[in-house]
Design a protein around this motif. Structure first.
Motif, mmCIF file in Angstrom:
data_model
loop_
_atom_site.group_PDB
_atom_site.id
_atom_site.type_symbol
_atom_site.label_atom_id
_atom_site.label_comp_id
_atom_site.label_asym_id
_atom_site.label_seq_id
_atom_site.Cartn_x
_atom_site.Cartn_y
_atom_site.Cartn_z
ATOM 1 N N LEU A 156 2.695 -0.610 10.923
ATOM 2 C CA LEU A 156 2.243 -1.678 10.028
ATOM 3 C C LEU A 156 0.926 -2.334 10.429
ATOM 4 N N LEU A 157 0.513 -2.189 11.693
ATOM 5 C CA LEU A 157 -0.714 -2.847 12.140
ATOM 6 C C LEU A 157 -1.964 -2.439 11.354
ATOM 7 N N PRO A 158 -2.157 -1.159 11.050
ATOM 8 C CA PRO A 158 -3.393 -0.785 10.354
ATOM 9 C C PRO A 158 -3.616 -1.534 9.046
ATOM 10 N N GLY A 159 -2.571 -1.681 8.240
ATOM 11 C CA GLY A 159 -2.710 -2.403 6.976
ATOM 12 C C GLY A 159 -3.065 -3.861 7.195
ATOM 13 N N MET A 160 -2.420 -4.499 8.184
ATOM 14 C CA MET A 160 -2.728 -5.896 8.486
ATOM 15 C C MET A 160 -4.170 -6.026 8.979
ATOM 16 N N GLU A 161 -4.590 -5.082 9.823
ATOM 17 C CA GLU A 161 -5.950 -5.124 10.348
ATOM 18 C C GLU A 161 -6.970 -4.998 9.224
ATOM 19 N N ASN A 162 -6.708 -4.116 8.279
ATOM 20 C CA ASN A 162 -7.632 -3.928 7.159
ATOM 21 C C ASN A 162 -7.761 -5.192 6.308
ATOM 22 N N ARG A 163 -6.655 -5.926 6.155
ATOM 23 C CA ARG A 163 -6.690 -7.156 5.360
ATOM 24 C C ARG A 163 -7.195 -8.350 6.160
ATOM 25 N N GLY A 164 -7.245 -8.203 7.500
ATOM 26 C CA GLY A 164 -7.728 -9.285 8.341
ATOM 27 C C GLY A 164 -6.752 -10.427 8.502
ATOM 28 N N LYS A 165 -5.457 -10.154 8.332
ATOM 29 C CA LYS A 165 -4.448 -11.192 8.521
ATOM 30 C C LYS A 165 -3.079 -10.532 8.644
ATOM 31 N N GLY A 166 -2.168 -11.246 9.282
ATOM 32 C CA GLY A 166 -0.811 -10.729 9.447
ATOM 33 C C GLY A 166 -0.120 -11.408 10.607
ATOM 34 N N VAL A 167 1.210 -11.384 10.579
ATOM 35 C CA VAL A 167 2.038 -11.977 11.635
ATOM 36 C C VAL A 167 3.027 -10.933 12.129
ATOM 37 N N ILE A 168 3.120 -10.781 13.451
ATOM 38 C CA ILE A 168 4.141 -9.927 14.051
ATOM 39 C C ILE A 168 4.901 -10.750 15.076
ATOM 40 N N SER A 189 13.290 -4.030 30.237
ATOM 41 C CA SER A 189 12.838 -3.564 28.921
ATOM 42 C C SER A 189 12.263 -4.712 28.104
ATOM 43 N N LYS A 190 12.816 -5.903 28.278
ATOM 44 C CA LYS A 190 12.338 -7.051 27.505
ATOM 45 C C LYS A 190 11.000 -7.567 28.019
ATOM 46 N N ILE A 191 10.729 -7.423 29.325
ATOM 47 C CA ILE A 191 9.406 -7.814 29.815
ATOM 48 C C ILE A 191 8.367 -6.850 29.269
ATOM 49 N N PHE A 192 8.766 -5.592 29.028
ATOM 50 C CA PHE A 192 7.851 -4.654 28.358
ATOM 51 C C PHE A 192 7.504 -5.163 26.961
ATOM 52 N N VAL A 193 8.516 -5.606 26.209
ATOM 53 C CA VAL A 193 8.282 -6.129 24.853
ATOM 54 C C VAL A 193 7.314 -7.309 24.914
ATOM 55 N N GLU A 194 7.529 -8.183 25.897
ATOM 56 C CA GLU A 194 6.689 -9.375 26.030
ATOM 57 C C GLU A 194 5.245 -9.013 26.359
ATOM 58 N N ARG A 195 5.054 -8.160 27.358
ATOM 59 C CA ARG A 195 3.690 -7.784 27.764
ATOM 60 C C ARG A 195 3.001 -6.969 26.663
ATOM 61 N N PHE A 196 3.749 -6.098 26.023
ATOM 62 C CA PHE A 196 3.211 -5.310 24.913
ATOM 63 C C PHE A 196 2.718 -6.233 23.809
ATOM 64 N N SER A 197 3.524 -7.228 23.487
ATOM 65 C CA SER A 197 3.175 -8.178 22.434
ATOM 66 C C SER A 197 1.933 -8.976 22.804
ATOM 67 N N GLN A 198 1.873 -9.456 24.059
ATOM 68 C CA GLN A 198 0.725 -10.238 24.499
ATOM 69 C C GLN A 198 -0.555 -9.401 24.513
ATOM 70 N N GLY A 199 -0.417 -8.132 24.905
ATOM 71 C CA GLY A 199 -1.571 -7.248 24.893
ATOM 72 C C GLY A 199 -2.102 -7.026 23.489
ATOM 73 N N LEU A 200 -1.179 -6.829 22.533
ATOM 74 C CA LEU A 200 -1.589 -6.662 21.140
ATOM 75 C C LEU A 200 -2.295 -7.910 20.621
ATOM 76 N N GLN A 201 -1.782 -9.091 20.988
ATOM 77 C CA GLN A 201 -2.421 -10.312 20.521
ATOM 78 C C GLN A 201 -3.850 -10.414 21.039
ATOM 79 N N ALA A 202 -4.045 -10.051 22.327
ATOM 80 C CA ALA A 202 -5.390 -10.086 22.892
ATOM 81 C C ALA A 202 -6.327 -9.120 22.153
ATOM 82 N N GLU A 203 -5.797 -7.963 21.764
ATOM 83 C CA GLU A 203 -6.605 -6.951 21.085
ATOM 84 C C GLU A 203 -6.951 -7.341 19.641
ATOM 85 N N TYR A 204 -6.010 -7.976 18.951
ATOM 86 C CA TYR A 204 -6.151 -8.165 17.506
ATOM 87 C C TYR A 204 -6.351 -9.620 17.074
ATOM 88 N N LYS A 205 -6.388 -10.543 18.014
ATOM 89 C CA LYS A 205 -6.542 -11.955 17.649
ATOM 90 C C LYS A 205 -7.812 -12.204 16.853
#
Length: 303
Positions: A156-168, A189-205
């Motif tokens: 789902l990220l590509p579509g949100m990126e193209n529109r320039g908005k979205g919440v995950i 496994s849950k710390i993976f989810v947390e770090r993965f999420s934080q990394g994505l936010q840094a990339e796409y903020k």
């Protein structure tokens, strides 16, 4: 003239006061999320027409689906149980008049994401709640396994990126705040989810995305045997309602004040105490007794 030592200690004292003053301000912000992190009434619907919620048949996922529909979004709900999803779709539709799309998906199958992508390709999706997760045992054990999948973000990220908005919203767990005995692999496994999420936010903020890891402790769901609610164990509805108030509070949130203080308490307690056999055995006995009490109450209610 003050000696160098006096200047040093005066400066040190001032720095400590400023440091803890900022800490106190941050705590105050958490106490009043509506004031510090306000969301416009149309915030979610402005992200896109549709929200996608995985693991939506019950518990936290179910309540996110309801909450987002109440915010004016159409909702795609996913899990393995078709009958439960259809009943939920009916309830959400009747309560909110929003459109609900049922998508039966088994996230343990490799081909599932290709099927999901095909069925979602024509939808304007603005919000994704990644809630899929499994706890193999309600009672803490010495060896646990958990599987968390991140392919929904990739879909789902590509579509949100193209529109320039979205919440995950990626649902992690409070027990990931430290290496957690009795839930070792689950916590890892849950710390993976947390770090993965934080990394994505840094990339796409900078591209207009809002990506947040939500890390609750006790929420009364099937995963923990529907334990009775109290100050620490919240109902799914109360937790989701609270967590959405912290959507702009950063890339990670406990989702509620009581869970924030519980996390602080766990992190502040010396590991030698937390990891003592007496404490671990006490945790196991506590959970077993609490679940036995819940089952007893349920039995009496049915009778």
């Amino acid at each position: 003239m003050k000696s160098l030592l006096e200047v040093f200690f005066t400066s040190l004292g001032g720095a400590v006061v400023v440091y803890y003053g900022v800490k106190l301000l941050l705590v105050t912000k958490m106490l009043y999320p509506k004031m510090w992190f306000p969301l416009p009434k149309s915030f979610f619907s402005s992200m896109g027409e549709w929200a996608v919620v995985t693991g939506a048949s019950e518990g936290i996922g179910r309540e996110y689906a309801f909450a987002l529909a109440e915010q004016g979004m159409n909702v795609v709900i996913m899990s393995r149980t078709k009958a439960t999803l259809e009943q939920l779709a009916k309830e959400i539709g009747e309560a909110t008049s929003r459109t609900v799309k049922v998508l039966v998906a088994d996230f343990t199958e490799d081909k599932v994401f290709g099927d999901i992508e095909e069925q979602l390709k024509d939808l304007n999706i603005g919000v994704l709640v990644n809630n899929v997760g499994m706890l193999p045992s309600n009672v803490p054990k010495r060896f646990l396994e958990d599987t968390d999948l991140d392919q929904m973000c990739k879909t789902l990220l590509p579509g949100m990126e193209n529109r320039g908005k979205g919440v995950i919203i990626n649902v992690s767990s409070g027990i990931a705040c430290i290496p957690f005995p009795m839930y070792s692999l689950y916590a890892a496994s849950k710390i993976f989810v947390e770090r993965f999420s934080q990394g994505l936010q840094a990339e796409y903020k900078e591209k207009g995305m809002l990506i947040q890891a939500v890390t609750p402790f006790g929420v009364s769901t099937r995963m923990i045997g529907y334990q009775a609610t109290d100050m620490v164990t919240l109902s799914p509805r109360d937790f989701v309602k609270s967590s959405l108030q912290y959507l702009r509070a950063g890339d990670r949130t406990y989702g509620s004040i009581c869970h924030m203080f519980l996390g602080w308490l766990i992190r502040s307690t010396p590991r030698k105490i937390l990891y003592a056999d007496s404490v671990l055995n006490g945790l196991q006995e506590y959970v077993e007794k609490k679940q036995a009490k819940t089952r007893s109450i349920s039995t009496l209610s049915v009778a």
